[in-house]
Scaffold this motif. Structure first.
Motif, PDB file in Angstrom:
ATOM      1  N   TYR A  11       0.717  -9.644  -6.717  1.00  9.85           N
ATOM      2  CA  TYR A  11       2.131  -9.286  -6.731  1.00  9.85           C
ATOM      3  C   TYR A  11       3.004 -10.540  -6.722  1.00  9.85           C
ATOM      4  CZ  TYR A  11       1.391  -4.290  -5.883  1.00  9.85           C
ATOM      5  OH  TYR A  11       1.041  -2.970  -6.012  1.00  9.85           O
ATOM      6  N   ASN A  68       5.799   1.684  -3.920  1.00 12.40           N
ATOM      7  CA  ASN A  68       5.579   1.225  -5.296  1.00 12.40           C
ATOM      8  C   ASN A  68       6.477   0.017  -5.563  1.00 12.40           C
ATOM      9  OD1 ASN A  68       4.814   1.068  -7.976  1.00 12.40           O
ATOM     10  ND2 ASN A  68       6.324   2.587  -8.642  1.00 12.40           N
ATOM     11  N   LYS A  84       7.609  -3.865  -6.775  1.00 12.20           N
ATOM     12  CA  LYS A  84       7.384  -4.774  -7.902  1.00 12.20           C
ATOM     13  C   LYS A  84       7.018  -6.180  -7.423  1.00 12.20           C
ATOM     14  CE  LYS A  84       8.542  -1.582 -10.848  1.00 12.20           C
ATOM     15  NZ  LYS A  84       7.500  -0.940 -11.687  1.00 12.20           N
ATOM     16  N   ASP A 116       0.806  -1.222   0.000  1.00 11.34           N
ATOM     17  CA  ASP A 116       0.000   0.000   0.000  1.00 11.34           C
ATOM     18  C   ASP A 116       0.845   1.281   0.000  1.00 11.34           C
ATOM     19  OD1 ASP A 116      -2.305  -1.492   0.013  1.00 11.34           O
ATOM     20  OD2 ASP A 116      -2.656  -1.304   2.170  1.00 11.34           O
TER      21      ASP A 116
END
Length: 260
Positions: free
Chosen positions: A215, A41, A43, A38
């Motif tokens: 993710y 950013n 990956k 949250d």
């Protein structure tokens, strides 16, 4: 944003990383992962730590990078007079461990291992998928496969060494529960029933949170003890070695990741 955790931001082998200690247990593992997703950013998530060994072919100091992980703490504790059935995947009969074996009835009954409910960004809204295994990311496992021949440490110090050189293995299975497993009978049950080679308290929660959000995730765990043999003493003796080998594997994995 104050989350109660300290996030450290930097670079490892030229890649931007954010590091945080999640804390002990599945709630902490899930919460820290969700906060990471949250707030930053990212990956993907590289989750690492130490674990208990469930597999007699693995040894203290080895590192495992599992392909799938189950929540082995999601139970239906059944009434002793209830027949097996329903949706439970596997059963642990407590009376099988009576002494003498199988002697009489045992009011603890049996435990039925149940499924997680996975809500995912790739699934239908409000329609959870029943899953027993959470997969780690296949693409990252392929990258990790190159680590299997890497050099790992064998000694804690000059006077405390393992009898054999530790190894790194990719593609086994792991179990997670809010339970420190120091019981040989339960270790054998988990390995014989589910084929898991390690047991820890966070990995499936981290992997499930990543799967829910879409993710990538990989889990890297160093084995600090053989459940039921040595207990806390073994962890205290070799936990630092397991952690060192885990850190070496994490750094090497990050090195092999392609540039962002």
């Amino acid at each position: 944003m104050n989350t109660g955790r300290r996030f450290r931001v930097g670079k490892v082998h030229g890649k931007k990383v954010v590091y945080v200690r999640c804390g002990r247990g599945m709630v902490n593992g899930a919460a820290a992962t969700q906060q990471m997703i949250d707030v930053f950013n990212v990956k993907g998530i590289v989750h690492f730590g130490i674990a208990g060994n469930m597999n007699n072919s693995m040894s203290i100091g080895d590192v495992t990078i599992p392909k799938k992980i189950t929540n082995a703490g999601l139970w239906d504790w059944l009434n002793p007079d209830k027949a097996k059935g329903g949706e439970d995947l596997a059963y642990l009969e407590v009376r099988n461990y009576n002494v003498p074996k199988g002697d009489g009835n045992n009011e603890l009954g049996s435990i039925g291992y149940s499924y997680e409910q996975l809500y995912s960004v790739t699934g239908r809204i409000n329609s959870p998928q029943n899953v027993f295994w959470i997969n780690t990311t296949q693409e990252w496992l392929h990258i990790a496969a190159d680590l299997e021949k890497m050099e790992l440490s064998q000694c804690v110090n000059a006077s405390l060494c393992l009898p054999i050189k530790p190894k790194l293995v990719v593609g086994l299975k792991a179990a997670t529960a809010d339970i420190f497993v120091d019981n040989a009978a339960y270790r054998n049950f988990l390995y014989d029933t589910f084929g898991v080679s390690s047991s820890d308290m966070e990995s499936s929660a981290v992997a499930m949170t990543c799967a829910s959000n879409g993710y990538p995730v990989i889990v890297i765990r160093g084995l600090s003890d053989l459940a039921g043999v040595g207990g806390d003493n073994t962890v205290h003796k070799f936990g630092s070695l397991a952690a060192t080998n885990t850190a070496k594997a994490v750094l090497e994995f990050i090195k092999k990741l392609p540039p962002s």
